[in-house]
Motif scaffolding. Structure first.
Motif, PDB file in Angstrom:
ATOM      1  N   SER A 114      23.065 -38.821  35.307  1.00 37.10           N
ATOM      2  CA  SER A 114      22.738 -38.201  34.028  1.00 37.10           C
ATOM      3  C   SER A 114      22.469 -39.294  33.003  1.00 37.10           C
ATOM      4  CB  SER A 114      23.887 -37.314  33.548  1.00 37.10           C
ATOM      5  OG  SER A 114      24.192 -36.307  34.493  1.00 37.10           O
ATOM      6  N   ILE A 115      21.897 -38.885  31.874  1.00 41.73           N
ATOM      7  CA  ILE A 115      21.621 -39.793  30.761  1.00 41.73           C
ATOM      8  C   ILE A 115      22.420 -39.315  29.557  1.00 41.73           C
ATOM      9  CG2 ILE A 115      19.864 -40.633  29.149  1.00 41.73           C
ATOM     10  CD1 ILE A 115      17.776 -40.081  31.323  1.00 41.73           C
ATOM     11  N   MET A 116      23.066 -40.238  28.855  1.00 33.98           N
ATOM     12  CA  MET A 116      23.648 -39.911  27.561  1.00 33.98           C
ATOM     13  C   MET A 116      23.278 -41.012  26.582  1.00 33.98           C
ATOM     14  SD  MET A 116      27.283 -38.031  28.568  1.00 33.98           S
ATOM     15  CE  MET A 116      27.483 -37.252  26.952  1.00 33.98           C
ATOM     16  N   ARG A 117      23.546 -40.776  25.300  1.00 32.29           N
ATOM     17  CA  ARG A 117      23.018 -41.690  24.287  1.00 32.29           C
ATOM     18  C   ARG A 117      23.585 -43.097  24.455  1.00 32.29           C
ATOM     19  NH1 ARG A 117      24.412 -42.372  18.388  1.00 32.29           N
ATOM     20  NH2 ARG A 117      22.695 -43.635  17.594  1.00 32.29           N
ATOM     21  N   LEU A 118      24.899 -43.217  24.505  1.00 33.22           N
ATOM     22  CA  LEU A 118      25.539 -44.521  24.689  1.00 33.22           C
ATOM     23  C   LEU A 118      27.003 -44.303  25.022  1.00 33.22           C
ATOM     24  CD1 LEU A 118      27.358 -45.153  21.881  1.00 33.22           C
ATOM     25  CD2 LEU A 118      25.066 -45.398  20.958  1.00 33.22           C
ATOM     26  N   CYS A 119      27.604 -45.333  25.605  1.00 35.63           N
ATOM     27  CA  CYS A 119      29.029 -45.286  25.927  1.00 35.63           C
ATOM     28  C   CYS A 119      29.801 -45.924  24.774  1.00 35.63           C
ATOM     29  CB  CYS A 119      29.321 -46.023  27.232  1.00 35.63           C
ATOM     30  SG  CYS A 119      31.053 -45.918  27.743  1.00 35.63           S
ATOM     31  N   HIS A 201      20.550 -44.004  27.549  1.00 40.24           N
ATOM     32  CA  HIS A 201      19.108 -43.780  27.460  1.00 40.24           C
ATOM     33  C   HIS A 201      18.425 -45.067  26.997  1.00 40.24           C
ATOM     34  CE1 HIS A 201      17.547 -43.740  23.254  1.00 40.24           C
ATOM     35  NE2 HIS A 201      18.845 -43.758  22.986  1.00 40.24           N
ATOM     36  N   ARG A 202      17.202 -45.235  27.387  1.00 42.79           N
ATOM     37  CA  ARG A 202      16.382 -46.351  26.912  1.00 42.79           C
ATOM     38  C   ARG A 202      15.015 -45.791  26.515  1.00 42.79           C
ATOM     39  NH1 ARG A 202      19.469 -48.193  31.158  1.00 42.79           N
ATOM     40  NH2 ARG A 202      20.794 -50.007  30.693  1.00 42.79           N
TER      41      ARG A 202
END
Length: 261
Positions: A114-119, A201-202
């Motif tokens: 999955s993709i999330m904005r940032l950790c 995400h990038r």
């Protein structure tokens, strides 16, 4: 594949609704033909635009928010409804907007990733959960887990059960840890179980999620629709694509008296 871009907009503040719509118009400028679904309690505001809506009723909002005890439960419930309609979903908060083609995101969304904005890493409040027997599925929270930011979320339809498992414990996390971020904390953990992974995400996406950025962007969002809201949709999409929501150095200078940027 049924690839969907999703937004959730609810509440009395019209900036959230029009922010989602302007972000969607920017998305259509950069990704013509994109399928966009908005879960909202104001579907009338999106009527006539090339977006689909999922109407959220007052009764549903009460249920999703655990009887108004945790309003971000509405976002979590909305994410579940969006994913039911997608093979692969890329969700953005209403204060996120693309500045380029982001359709390549779907290549990175799989059943295992999955993709999330940032950790954001573990937070100071996390240890409050230790020993409280709060569970996400079979997993017992240790109080040392990292938290992922859900302002951007890319998830595969096969992981719908993970989102459903993440939902019930949100109220316990919220009330024990005294945080509003229980929704993203639980989703990040659920999507990290059973060999699954999350990556940041990038994508060419900007935001106005700080007080200073929001103070600049909010009136401009409303101004866009006051000025161009009656124009043909194709013209609105064209204008939205180059409409500025970010601050130039002079704009930041004008906000220099603010305590928060």
């Amino acid at each position: 594949m049924n690839d969907v871009f999703g937004y959730i907009a609810y509440g009395d503040n019209e900036v959230y609704h029009f922010g989602a719509l302007l972000s969607a118009l920017k998305l259509l400028h950069h990704c013509p033909g994109a399928r966009i679904i908005v879960a909202t309690d104001r579907p009338d505001l999106f009527r006539g635009y090339p977006v689909e809506t999922i109407a959220i009723t007052a009764k549903q909002k009460e249920a999703m928010s655990f009887g108004w005890r945790y309003h971000f439960g509405i976002k979590a419930g909305g994410l579940i409804e969006l994913l039911k309609r997608a093979d692969r979903l890329l969700f953005m908060d209403t204060d996120m907007y693309p500045v380029g083609d982001i359709s390549r995101c779907f290549e990175a969304i799989t059943t295992r990733q999955s993709i999330m904005r940032l950790c954001e890493g573990p937070h100071a409040w996390c240890p409050r959960l230790e020993g409280k027997d709060v569970r996400i599925g079979d997993y017992v929270l240790t109080g040392h887990e990292p938290m992922w930011n859900s302002g951007i979320l890319g998830v595969h339809g096969d992981n719908l059960p993970a989102l459903i498992e993440a939902y019930p414990p949100m109220i316990a996390v919220h009330e024990i840890a005294k945080i509003d971020a229980a929704e993203q904390f639980c989703i990040g953990i659920a999507l990290s179980q059973d060999g699954r992974a999350i990556t940041p995400h990038r994508l060419p996406i900007r935001n106005y999620n700080t007080r200073g950025k929001k103070a600049f962007a909010s009136p401009r969002i409303l101004l866009f629709f006051k000025t161009h809201g009656n124009a043909p949709i194709a013209e609105q999409i064209r204008r939205a694509g180059r409409y500025r929501l970010w601050r130039a150095p002079l704009d930041i200078w004008r906000q220099r008296a603010r305590w928060s940027f």
